[in-house]
Scaffold this active site. Structure first.
Site, short mmCIF file in Angstrom:
data_model
loop_
_atom_site.label_atom_id
_atom_site.label_comp_id
_atom_site.label_asym_id
_atom_site.label_seq_id
_atom_site.Cartn_x
_atom_site.Cartn_y
_atom_site.Cartn_z
N GLU A 50 1.06 -1.17 -0.01
CA GLU A 50 -0.15 -0.06 -0.29
C GLU A 50 0.98 1.28 -0.04
O GLU A 50 1.73 1.56 1.10
CB GLU A 50 -0.93 -0.02 1.28
N CYS A 70 -2.48 8.84 3.41
CA CYS A 70 -2.42 8.60 1.94
C CYS A 70 -3.60 8.74 1.40
O CYS A 70 -3.69 8.74 0.05
CB CYS A 70 -1.68 7.01 1.75
#
Ligand code: ADP
Length: 483
Positions: free
Chosen positions: A253, A287
């Protein structure tokens, strides 16, 4: 120094025991709001990581049932919720986010353990209804093996919860490496695991220290079966290269560059509310934070005013102060990146809507960056090309739907995107065209334990959360048994 019943130890953990670095090295954890040292923790190296991997490998000799794992997962969720205040305090002190927000992160973390516990039946073997080739076919979900879990500093408990819940559900022993900036929340989690559960020795292991040697051990050690990493794309690429020879499984990720599209027919007040909630979470250091705010030109004036009205009310300060909405950035480097993006944008013609350049003259530890809103942003500016990771809100105008989509997809990243429009047909057209793993329509919400979350393109692959996430650490084994 930070005193807490959950921080009686400040070491790593392996084979069921608290263990320091072989060479006795330590590193200092600092409060980003004050610059004060919070703790000295072990700074472990490659040899320590290898010992932890060995402990985890040994634990594979004691397989667990799904029922046992379900119990572990529930106990962890309960323990996290019982200690949400203290865990939140430790988290707030080492990360800087407001205490209330940190407690919300603990609840979020508990949700992943709870979800895996309640859906663990999905990992039961599945027997096919068909019986081709005169065989009965069964699909087993075996533990993949030792799982190395590498987490970033921006969600010190949330990120490990996503990974550890799925690894435990699959029956995988793990070796965990937190970010050097925020190891205390992880140590506190291990204190809880030790106090509240009776896990087999070696089932969970903790290695704290400089990233590169520990990362190398994870990539090169043949007993690590899978690496789950959340962090920058550059490090994700490095891990892929280092894992190539062993064809090691990875779940990555990585970075994002989230567009937040506001069409002229949207409820602009609601879009502004959602943007503030989304953008300033964790001080803008997530993020999934909106990074490029694309606003239809016809409503730019109105939207920028609505936004400035809201941002003006945000209170920046120490996370332990109950009036604080926005803590400091994680460190000086984080501060300097946001400032570089702001100055670059202003230099190229962007204009200030709210806030200003905080200047370079801060204390050595100074990491506070008061929120700034700018407009007349263009796609070539650094704040449009890179993830800012801070409280800078850049507004970029667009004319029509095609232009909005072209701008939104004009990035090699593909993690999160948001769009605000009252037109359902337009929304569905846009959503299908957006190359992002997570899309919010009329909401700025990020991931939740019940739904799969992950990236496309340079934002990585693999999913965390949801049923998809539950399968990240299992190896599928198909059995054909002659009837
Ligand atoms: P960030 O910008 O969020 O710090 P990083 O990718 O540098 O992003 O860090 C995310 C996590 O990856 C942290 O735990 C960090 O220590 C770790 N990390 C950094 N470099 C490496 C590496 N070479 N190998 C393994 N892990 C690494």
């Amino acid at each position: 120094m930070l005193e807490s019943p959950l921080l009686a130890q400040t070491k790593g953990f392996m084979g069921g025991r608290w263990t320091g670095a072989a060479d006795g090295a330590t590193l200092t954890v600092t409060n980003p709001a004050t610059g004060e040292a919070l703790a000295q923790v072990s700074a472990m190296g490659r040899a320590d990581a290898e010992r932890a991997i060995q402990s985890a490998h040994d634990a594979l000799a004691t397989p667990s049932t799904l029922a046992q794992r379900q119990q572990w997962l529930e106990r962890i969720a309960d323990a996290l919720q019982d200690e949400r205040r203290e865990l939140g305090r430790i988290l707030s002190l080492e990360h800087g986010k407001p205490w209330a927000e940190a407690q919300g992160e603990v609840d979020y973390a508990a949700g992943f353990f709870r979800f895996c516990a309640s859906h663990i039946d999905a990992l039961e073997p599945r027997t096919l209804s068909e019986q081709p080739r005169n065989c009965r076919w069964t699909v087993h979900h075996r533990p993949a093996g030792v799982a190395a879990l590498i987490t970033p500093w921006n969600f010190p408990i949330g990120m490990i919860a996503k990974k550890l819940s799925a690894a435990l559900a699959a029956g995988c022993p793990s070796v965990i490496k937190p970010a050097a900036q925020t190891p205390l929340t992880m140590i506190a989690l291990f204190s809880l695991l030790e106090r509240e559960l009776d896990l087999p020795a070696g089932m969970v292991n903790l290695v704290i220290g400089p990233a590169a040697p520990i990362g190398e051990a994870f990539c090169q050690h043949p007993d690590v079966a899978v690496i789950s990493f959340t962090g920058s794309t550059a490090v994700g690429q490095l891990l892929m290269r280092e894992c190539a020879d062993q064809v090691k499984r990875l779940s990555l990720e990585l970075g994002g560059n989230a567009p937040f599209i506001v069409f002229e027919d949207a409820d602009l007040e609601s879009a502004a509310d959602h943007l503030v909630a989304n953008k300033f979470r964790g001080g803008g250091q997530t993020c999934v934070c909106a990074n490029r705010i694309l606003v239809q030109a016809s409503v730019m004036d109105r939207f920028s005013t609505l936004l400035a009205d809201r941002v003006r009310q945000l209170q920046a300060g120490d996370g332990m102060d109950p009036d604080t909405d926005l803590g400091p950035l994680i460190n000086r480097a984080g501060h300097d990146k946001v400032r570089r993006h702001l100055l670059d944008a202003l230099d190229q013609g962007a204009t200030l809507v709210h806030g200003q350049d905080p200047g370079a003259q801060l204390e050595d530890w100074g990491a506070f960056f008061p929120p700034v809103v700018i407009r007349d942003v263009t796609p070539t500016m650094a704040c449009s090309r890179e993830e800012t990771f801070g409280p800078l809100v850049p507004l970029m105008p667009f004319q029509d739907e095609d232009a909005a989509l072209a701008l939104a997809n004009d990035t090699p990243y593909g993690l999160a995107a948001y769009l605000f429009t009252a037109d359902r047909e337009r929304a569905d057209r846009c959503i299908a065209a957006l190359r992002f793993g997570h899309v919010g329509h009329n909401t700025g919400t990020g991931p939740t334990p019940e739904a799969p979350f992950g990236g496309m393109k340079l934002s990585g692959f693999g999913r965390e959360g949801g049923l998809e996430g539950l399968f990240e650490f299992v190896e599928v084994q198909t059995l054909a048994r002659a009837t």
